[in-house]
Write an enzyme that holds these catalytic residues in place. Sequence first.
Site, mmCIF file in Angstrom:
data_model
loop_
_atom_site.group_PDB
_atom_site.id
_atom_site.type_symbol
_atom_site.label_atom_id
_atom_site.label_comp_id
_atom_site.label_asym_id
_atom_site.label_seq_id
_atom_site.Cartn_x
_atom_site.Cartn_y
_atom_site.Cartn_z
ATOM 1 N N GLU A 204 0.808 -1.221 0.000
ATOM 2 C CA GLU A 204 0.000 0.000 0.000
ATOM 3 C C GLU A 204 0.844 1.274 0.000
ATOM 4 O OE1 GLU A 204 -2.899 -0.311 3.099
ATOM 5 O OE2 GLU A 204 -3.755 -2.138 2.274
ATOM 6 N N ASP A 311 -13.889 -3.318 10.285
ATOM 7 C CA ASP A 311 -13.605 -3.752 8.913
ATOM 8 C C ASP A 311 -13.970 -5.227 8.794
ATOM 9 O OD1 ASP A 311 -12.615 -4.382 6.420
ATOM 10 O OD2 ASP A 311 -10.515 -4.173 6.951
ATOM 11 N N LYS A 336 -15.677 -1.234 1.930
ATOM 12 C CA LYS A 336 -14.894 -1.769 0.815
ATOM 13 C C LYS A 336 -15.871 -2.398 -0.176
ATOM 14 C CE LYS A 336 -10.780 -2.944 3.574
ATOM 15 N NZ LYS A 336 -10.044 -4.059 4.219
ATOM 16 N N ARG A 365 -8.298 -1.662 -1.227
ATOM 17 C CA ARG A 365 -7.767 -2.941 -0.763
ATOM 18 C C ARG A 365 -6.263 -2.939 -1.032
ATOM 19 N NH1 ARG A 365 -11.815 -6.675 0.760
ATOM 20 N NH2 ARG A 365 -10.103 -7.436 2.041
ATOM 21 N N SER A 366 -5.565 -3.897 -0.428
ATOM 22 C CA SER A 366 -4.111 -3.926 -0.630
ATOM 23 C C SER A 366 -3.753 -4.299 -2.066
ATOM 24 C CB SER A 366 -3.446 -4.880 0.359
ATOM 25 O OG SER A 366 -4.042 -6.150 0.303
#
Length: 425
Positions: A204, A311, A336, A365-366
């Site tokens: 990230e 999350d 997300k 998202r990563s």
Amino acid sequence: MTAIIDIVGREILDSRGNPTVEVDVVLEDGSFGRAAVPSGASTGAHEAVELRDGGSRYLGKGVEKAVEVVNGKIFDAIAGMDAESQLLIDQTLIDLDGSANKGNLGANAILGVSLAVAKAAAQASGLPLYRYVGGTNAHVLPVPMMNIINGGAHADNPIDFQEFMILPVGATSIREAVRYGSEVFHTLKKRLKDAGHNTNVGDEGGFAPNLKNAQAALDFIMESIEKAGFKPGEDIALGLDCAATEFFKDGNYVYEGERKTRDPKAQAKYLAKLASDYPIVTIEDGMAEDDWEGWKYLTDLIGNKCQLVGDDLFVTNSARLRDGIRLGVANSILVKVNQIGSLSETLDAVETAHKAGYTAVMSHRSGETEDSTIADLAVATNCGQIKTGSLARSDRTAKYNQLIRIEEELGKQARYAGRSALKLL
């Protein structure tokens, strides 16, 4: 004129070099929408399910099956439908899938189509996506949560927490907020380098130095904020993503990097002490996804003075969020799009949160792409906060750049959320 006449799915690469789904939607009037689907590294057990191929190709991570679903079953189901009927289209796809977690068609197939339909409809309407989705009141630019030090599943270092973030709450515009973040990011890089740490960036865009614990990471960030000429807590606040599910084992929180084990109450008290010792205003996934008792204890302990974001706990699912609201657990939801798998359900989760007085944080998202849809959705929902990585890697900066463009386009209507985004500040 806005009837869907063509849908094309394809396999592309995400920012980690893994395959993901991209979808093009074409309307009768020639309008066009394209969307690429992100993917996570640390995923919640209750998330909607991606359809992956298995086998040896791409080490099992190929998405040809999902692409086949897009070009076949999904096209057959919604061809000819009005792209402006977003709710009906999304519900048609949900019903066609028929499972609780989108495991039949795949959340990656459904989401790609859902977002591409919205983009095509926006183009047909002559509106930017944030205006098409959010209406005339879409004008709030979100405070970015900038992930500048990585640990946990996002790094190979002893730090058990996944993300250490800065929030430019004292900035007056998104343009200025990005500058604040960039200056701290580069100052941190120099300080880490001077201290003998490597400054390679992770998935990230954050640094992954070999630091011994969370306090060491926070100290580096505090020093870098001050060295860059800002006041910690006033200009720039701090945030954590513990991703606690990743180190929750047999009812305890096992800190392998620190060689310590904390029970749920000790975990909550540890987080409370960190929030007391540092200007931490938001903590994400401080407890594990199914540790509801631990979450309740943490919320009762510091929920009146710190944003507690669910999350893995909520996975952008309105039903799980309603459970949390009923139990008095957390006070914010991370949003997300690929956790739930359609635009309509994403918007419903934000609305459910806001009605209950919970905040919402739009998130990447990563495993990302150059697609900047979440920047538009953050503005469309007026959620006031966005989490989209560090100030490096074009898959992250694409979202910041889009926010800068939106702010410029809005002109005098634009309002940067600043401190008001976090209701407890």
